[in-house]
Scaffold this motif. Sequence first.
Motif, mmCIF file in Angstrom:
data_model
loop_
_atom_site.group_PDB
_atom_site.id
_atom_site.type_symbol
_atom_site.label_atom_id
_atom_site.label_comp_id
_atom_site.label_asym_id
_atom_site.label_seq_id
_atom_site.Cartn_x
_atom_site.Cartn_y
_atom_site.Cartn_z
ATOM 1 N N LYS A 298 -23.183 -14.978 -11.814
ATOM 2 C CA LYS A 298 -24.420 -14.469 -13.160
ATOM 3 C C LYS A 298 -25.472 -14.765 -12.546
ATOM 4 O O LYS A 298 -26.424 -14.552 -12.694
ATOM 5 C CB LYS A 298 -23.780 -14.506 -14.664
ATOM 6 N N SER B 175 -35.492 -9.882 -26.629
ATOM 7 C CA SER B 175 -35.913 -10.317 -27.642
ATOM 8 C C SER B 175 -37.352 -9.978 -28.298
ATOM 9 O O SER B 175 -37.786 -9.652 -27.791
ATOM 10 C CB SER B 175 -35.248 -11.577 -27.891
ATOM 11 N N ALA C 199 -29.222 -4.944 -19.656
ATOM 12 C CA ALA C 199 -30.059 -4.947 -20.989
ATOM 13 C C ALA C 199 -29.677 -7.089 -20.752
ATOM 14 O O ALA C 199 -31.622 -7.608 -21.051
ATOM 15 C CB ALA C 199 -29.445 -5.705 -21.915
ATOM 16 N N GLU C 200 -29.320 -7.729 -19.766
ATOM 17 C CA GLU C 200 -29.056 -8.748 -19.589
ATOM 18 C C GLU C 200 -29.756 -9.612 -18.632
ATOM 19 O O GLU C 200 -30.559 -10.662 -18.881
ATOM 20 C CB GLU C 200 -27.499 -9.647 -19.388
ATOM 21 N N GLU D 269 -33.455 -9.162 -19.978
ATOM 22 C CA GLU D 269 -34.058 -9.620 -20.502
ATOM 23 C C GLU D 269 -34.469 -11.671 -19.866
ATOM 24 O O GLU D 269 -35.643 -12.220 -20.006
ATOM 25 C CB GLU D 269 -32.760 -10.222 -20.886
ATOM 26 N N GLY D 270 -33.857 -11.505 -18.242
ATOM 27 C CA GLY D 270 -34.025 -13.154 -18.116
ATOM 28 C C GLY D 270 -35.710 -12.986 -16.977
ATOM 29 O O GLY D 270 -35.777 -13.627 -16.482
ATOM 30 N N GLY E 283 -25.420 -3.117 -20.279
ATOM 31 C CA GLY E 283 -25.519 -4.226 -21.517
ATOM 32 C C GLY E 283 -25.201 -5.470 -19.989
ATOM 33 O O GLY E 283 -26.547 -6.734 -19.684
ATOM 34 N N GLU E 284 -25.425 -4.814 -18.674
ATOM 35 C CA GLU E 284 -25.939 -5.661 -16.472
ATOM 36 C C GLU E 284 -26.985 -5.449 -17.439
ATOM 37 O O GLU E 284 -28.128 -6.587 -16.865
ATOM 38 C CB GLU E 284 -24.611 -4.870 -15.839
#
Length: 450
Positions: free
Chosen positions: A59, A118, A87-88, A91-92, A84-85
Amino acid sequence: MNQSVGQREVENRILKLLTEGDLKQLGSVIQDVPADDIVLIIERLGAKQQAVVFRLLHKDEALDVFEALDPLVQSDLVRGLRDGEVAEIFEGLDPDDRVWLLDELPATLAPKLLHGLSERERRLTSVVLGYPQDSVGRRMTPEYVTTRMDYTVADTMARLRDRIDDAETIYMLPVLDDARHIAGVVSLRDLIAAEPDAIIASIMSEAQSVEATEDAEHAARKLTEAGFVAIPVVDRERRLVGLLTFDDAMRIIEHEESEDSARQGGVEPLRRPYFATPIMQLVRSRVVWLLVLAVGATLTVQVLDVFEGTLAEVTVLALFVPLLIGTGGNTGNQAATTVTRALALGDVKARDIARVLGREARVGAMLGLLLGTLGFLIAGFVYSWQIGAVIGLTLVAICTVAATIGGIMPLVARWVKVDPAVFSNPFISTFVDASGLIIYFLIARAILGL
């Protein structure tokens, strides 16, 4: 970038395991490969293979690898990952890196990704997205640490420690007044060297800044030429809105120079690594230019048809056609490349067209005299001095015309708001081929009495 023998071996092993579908062994191999090498390997794979390799990364390493990829490769990868991958990862990313990616994604996907952020990250990204496509505001970071003129060094260092995880760079801090106008800048080096109770106003330096709507390439070159680690980005009232960092500036310049070099070579820029580009995209990037140049080359055919009688009377003239049009095209391309570069650096403006015309005409004439003298001597000795005179005078004329046209063409392009690289080498070569032949045969008729 050259590949080491070890890296090629790893890449070949990864490709073999991908082909065999041995994901367990592939995951084991990938864990031992440095992130920089993973980036190079992914950029040489197809879209489906990229997604498989990326999913096998840890990750923490995955985000570092993703950030280092070209935006178009990121776009391909996003389409191959699960929601999901994506979006993560999204966000980063830093806000400016998100915008690079969003600019390459389909318009229907961008709102979905933004909605998943967010509230803070969505607000920061929206700030950057609000600026025009090619502006520096679109490439700045809205994550920075500031200080004020009346703060002490101790106050500023405390503020820096509190916000160090949120800032993209800490090596240069903008100094603001009460209205958020840029008053100066202070470096981390100066902060460390100063006494804790020293006032920031006493150690800050004068600030150079760029306006958010300014062209991104111009702002990037301003930063790199000055040797700054970052430069403040301001609005029309000189209020701070972000920072352009050195690494982002280099990324902008690399992107622009890749486009220019591609168009000067008569192809559309790929904007992604070669091996990550589908075959059909390679074809599309070249075929339009080839068709345009093929149509333009019919001018040369027409000129040869008009002067067919001249060639029939003195067949030796045909031997020099490739030499003359090749020399003219190269001379024009050299001038165009030089002026296009000067435009990019800000050394030349569109209004300087008369000065550039005069300089390039003189340069072309001098080049023509040098080459023409050599051509006169060689052709005169081998064939006849009349033929030598034709070749010598033609080289003088062609070089002068080619350098003049090549020099002013990028300025004309800038004046009509077209990329100078589009107007340069391919079209100059076509124009000089036709005009050069006309000059050649007119001089031949006059000297040889045809």
